[in-house]
Write an enzyme that holds these catalytic residues in place. Structure first.
Site, mmCIF file in Angstrom:
data_model
loop_
_atom_site.group_PDB
_atom_site.id
_atom_site.type_symbol
_atom_site.label_atom_id
_atom_site.label_comp_id
_atom_site.label_asym_id
_atom_site.label_seq_id
_atom_site.Cartn_x
_atom_site.Cartn_y
_atom_site.Cartn_z
ATOM 1 N N ASN A 213 0.840 -1.196 0.000
ATOM 2 C CA ASN A 213 0.000 0.000 0.000
ATOM 3 C C ASN A 213 0.878 1.250 0.000
ATOM 4 O O ASN A 213 2.105 1.154 -0.014
ATOM 5 C CB ASN A 213 -0.976 -0.024 1.187
ATOM 6 N N ASP A 282 -4.147 -6.107 5.221
ATOM 7 C CA ASP A 282 -5.162 -6.913 5.912
ATOM 8 C C ASP A 282 -5.172 -8.354 5.423
ATOM 9 O O ASP A 282 -5.490 -9.258 6.168
ATOM 10 C CB ASP A 282 -6.545 -6.284 5.702
ATOM 11 N N LYS A 292 7.819 -17.311 -10.899
ATOM 12 C CA LYS A 292 6.978 -16.258 -11.471
ATOM 13 C C LYS A 292 5.788 -16.887 -12.202
ATOM 14 O O LYS A 292 5.956 -17.828 -12.994
ATOM 15 C CB LYS A 292 7.815 -15.421 -12.446
ATOM 16 N N PRO A 310 -2.527 -11.736 10.494
ATOM 17 C CA PRO A 310 -2.711 -11.537 11.935
ATOM 18 C C PRO A 310 -2.826 -10.046 12.241
ATOM 19 O O PRO A 310 -2.213 -9.224 11.561
ATOM 20 C CB PRO A 310 -1.425 -12.112 12.548
ATOM 21 N N ASP A 311 -3.597 -9.705 13.246
ATOM 22 C CA ASP A 311 -3.700 -8.306 13.684
ATOM 23 C C ASP A 311 -2.643 -8.083 14.771
ATOM 24 O O ASP A 311 -2.784 -8.562 15.897
ATOM 25 C CB ASP A 311 -5.112 -8.015 14.209
ATOM 26 N N ILE A 312 -1.580 -7.383 14.403
ATOM 27 C CA ILE A 312 -0.424 -7.236 15.298
ATOM 28 C C ILE A 312 -0.805 -6.432 16.535
ATOM 29 O O ILE A 312 -0.530 -6.828 17.675
ATOM 30 C CB ILE A 312 0.741 -6.561 14.544
ATOM 31 N N PHE A 332 -3.123 3.311 15.618
ATOM 32 C CA PHE A 332 -3.434 4.341 14.633
ATOM 33 C C PHE A 332 -4.633 3.867 13.833
ATOM 34 O O PHE A 332 -4.888 2.661 13.729
ATOM 35 C CB PHE A 332 -2.236 4.588 13.697
ATOM 36 N N LYS A 346 -12.793 1.747 16.531
ATOM 37 C CA LYS A 346 -11.563 0.969 16.380
ATOM 38 C C LYS A 346 -10.802 0.892 17.695
ATOM 39 O O LYS A 346 -10.198 -0.127 18.023
ATOM 40 C CB LYS A 346 -10.687 1.593 15.277
ATOM 41 N N LYS A 350 -9.837 -2.655 19.106
ATOM 42 C CA LYS A 350 -8.427 -3.061 19.273
ATOM 43 C C LYS A 350 -8.044 -3.148 20.747
ATOM 44 O O LYS A 350 -6.934 -3.586 21.067
ATOM 45 C CB LYS A 350 -7.500 -2.060 18.572
HETATM 46 N N1 CTP Z 1 -2.895 -3.125 12.621
HETATM 47 C C1 CTP Z 1 -2.073 -4.183 12.946
HETATM 48 N N2 CTP Z 1 -2.164 -5.370 12.280
HETATM 49 C C2 CTP Z 1 -3.081 -5.517 11.288
HETATM 50 C C3 CTP Z 1 -3.918 -4.447 10.941
HETATM 51 C C4 CTP Z 1 -3.810 -3.266 11.629
HETATM 52 O O1 CTP Z 1 -1.239 -4.034 13.857
HETATM 53 N N3 CTP Z 1 -3.147 -6.672 10.653
HETATM 54 C C5 CTP Z 1 -2.811 -1.893 13.409
HETATM 55 C C6 CTP Z 1 -2.298 -0.691 12.639
HETATM 56 O O2 CTP Z 1 -0.910 -0.582 12.766
HETATM 57 C C7 CTP Z 1 -3.049 0.442 13.336
HETATM 58 C C8 CTP Z 1 -4.366 -0.174 13.732
HETATM 59 O O3 CTP Z 1 -4.126 -1.565 13.805
HETATM 60 O O4 CTP Z 1 -2.398 0.839 14.526
HETATM 61 C C9 CTP Z 1 -5.507 0.108 12.809
HETATM 62 O O5 CTP Z 1 -5.142 -0.149 11.483
HETATM 63 P P1 CTP Z 1 -6.157 0.146 10.287
HETATM 64 O O6 CTP Z 1 -5.543 -0.332 9.022
HETATM 65 O O7 CTP Z 1 -6.664 1.567 10.374
HETATM 66 O O8 CTP Z 1 -7.397 -0.732 10.701
HETATM 67 P P2 CTP Z 1 -7.775 -2.214 10.419
HETATM 68 O O9 CTP Z 1 -7.598 -2.993 11.658
HETATM 69 O O10 CTP Z 1 -7.069 -2.736 9.209
HETATM 70 O O11 CTP Z 1 -9.336 -2.060 10.162
HETATM 71 P P3 CTP Z 1 -10.147 -1.582 8.826
HETATM 72 O O12 CTP Z 1 -9.367 -2.091 7.650
HETATM 73 O O13 CTP Z 1 -11.449 -2.208 8.985
HETATM 74 O O14 CTP Z 1 -10.220 -0.080 8.898
#
Ligand code: CTP
Length: 403
Positions: A213, A282, A292, A310-312, A332, A346, A350
């Site tokens: 991104n 995500d 390739k 995974p959501d860190i 953030f 959020k 979180k």
């Molecule tokens: N984050 C993370 N790991 C992920 C996704 C998000 O640690 N897999 C953390 C980001 O670093 C940020 C926060 O979660 O501090 C929110 O990230 P954001 O991209 O705004 O939200 P998402 O959890 O991806 O939710 P959405 O896509 O529904 O807005």
């Protein structure tokens, strides 16, 4: 928001080829809002002219303790009393040896000796050949100068004017400037270890393609820099970005979200603050092709399937240390619309005490931004400013919450 703005610094040059960097340093200090008074030793004048330093500082340079311009003929007293700090760059091996012994046979060493110890810090940026730097005499002198409350900056490493390679080069002007910013910054995060994630992640499809991104990492890097200036030990887990590592910060480079989680988990047990600025992808392709993926001529596109990463932040925020308050977590939120509503939701989702909202498309890649700080009590806006200024404000906010 430079901590140096409005300060008065006496910039001393002793003899060394690194004096050319002092010209740059002088210019950078003036640009940061510092008034600079240059004092040069006789040896320094062999490497740099007083005229150059006068032009860059906008003030006549002092080179002699017998300077008749001073009404009381005491330049060493007058100059040091006005200073917020004396910075000697380059500080030669000989000059440091003189400082150590309290010798005072030229204006610069005389002024250093005559400075009020409690009010005028002395900061030196050593510059010399690697053998001179490694010599036991210099090692002893550096150690003793530190005990004598002289702030000795690090040296750089690399090619030297003499043709040798090693330790002893004077730091670059921008590094000295950053160290001076850190020196004067209030140490509101002293004793804290701050772990920051920054930048995008890269999720490979095959060896040559992937999904990422537009995150530049600038906000996270600015937070790492501001936290280090505030006295914290800082670890920065960075996705693929082209940004220089902030000075004094430990950087761990990663590619994918899973790499980032591994790096965070390896660091987080030492951290007392976790700031997740990374724009973590995500989803990732459910399998990475070893080779390739080629077009087969049929016009068919490959069928990509995705799995969730995974959501860190959420993983760290639900750990026992975060739940007990030993680890303060800051998230953030990059949103495209309805920032307040989404960011409030959020923060709860979180499970973090503080969430920082911003408009993603407006900030990605930019040098400035505006932030919305959201906690259980409500929201506070940090208006439009450079990312470094916002990072300093956020660091101050976090420090206040840690008290
Ligand atoms: N984050 C993370 N790991 C992920 C996704 C998000 O640690 N897999 C953390 C980001 O670093 C940020 C926060 O979660 O501090 C929110 O990230 P954001 O991209 O705004 O939200 P998402 O959890 O991806 O939710 P959405 O896509 O529904 O807005």
């Amino acid at each position: 928001m430079s901590t140096l703005a409005g300060k008065h610094i006496v910039l001393g040059l002793s003899g060394g080829i690194a004096a050319f960097k002092s010209a740059e340093l002088c210019r950078a200090l003036v640009k940061a809002g510092v008034t600079v008074q240059v004092v040069m030793t006789e040896a320094a004048e062999h490497f740099m002219t007083a005229v150059t330093m006068q032009a860059l500082s906008g003030r006549p340079v002092y080179t002699s303790q017998w300077d008749t311009r001073e009404a009381n003929n005491m330049a060493h007293i007058n100059l040091s009393r006005e200073a917020d700090a004396i910075v000697v760059a380059p500080a030669s091996a000989d000059f440091m040896a003189k400082l150590l012994h309290g010798r005072a046979d030229d204006l610069l060493s005389l002024m250093c000796l005559a400075r009020p110890l409690d009010q005028v810090p002395l900061i030196v940026a050593p510059a010399m050949n690697r053998e001179m730097w490694a010599n036991p005499a210099t090692r002893r002198n550096v150690a003793q100068l530190k005990l004598d409350r002289v702030h000795v900056l690090d040296v750089g490493q690399g090619d030297q004017a003499c043709g040798e390679t090693g330790d002893g080069r004077m730091l670059e002007a921008e590094d000295i400037l950053e160290d001076l910013e850190a020196f004067f910054a209030p140490k509101i995060l002293a004793g804290q270890h701050v772990l920051v994630t920054a930048g995008p992640t890269y999720e490979a499809i095959d060896p040559v393609r992937g999904i990422t991104n537009l995150s530049s990492g600038k906000m996270g890097f600015a937070i790492a820099r501001a936290a280090r200036r505030a006295g914290a030990e800082v670890s920065l887990v960075a996705g693929p970005v082209h940004l220089p590592t902030p000075r004094g910060v430990q950087r761990i480079n990663v590619q994918s979200a899973r790499d980032m989680l591994d790096a965070v988990q390896a660091q987080v047990s030492q951290a007392s603050v976790f700031v997740a600025t990374a724009a973590v992808a995500d989803w990732r392709p459910d399998a990475q092709a070893d080779q390739k993926i080629k077009k087969d001529g049929s016009g068919q596109t490959p069928a990509l399937k995705f799995v969730e990463n995974p959501d860190i932040l959420a993983t760290v925020a639900q750990s026992a240390r975060a739940q007990s308050g030993a680890l303060f977590c800051v998230g953030f939120a990059a949103e495209s619309h309805d920032l307040l509503v989404h960011a409030m939701a959020k923060r709860i989702r979180k499970n973090v005490p503080l969430l920082v909202g911003n408009i993603g498309p407006a900030t990605f890649g930019q040098d400035d931004n505006a932030l919305l700080l959201i906690d259980a009590a409500g929201a506070r806006e940090l208006p439009h400013a450079s990312k470094l200024v916002l990072a300093q404000q956020l660091v101050a906010d976090i420090a206040a919450r840690l008290k």
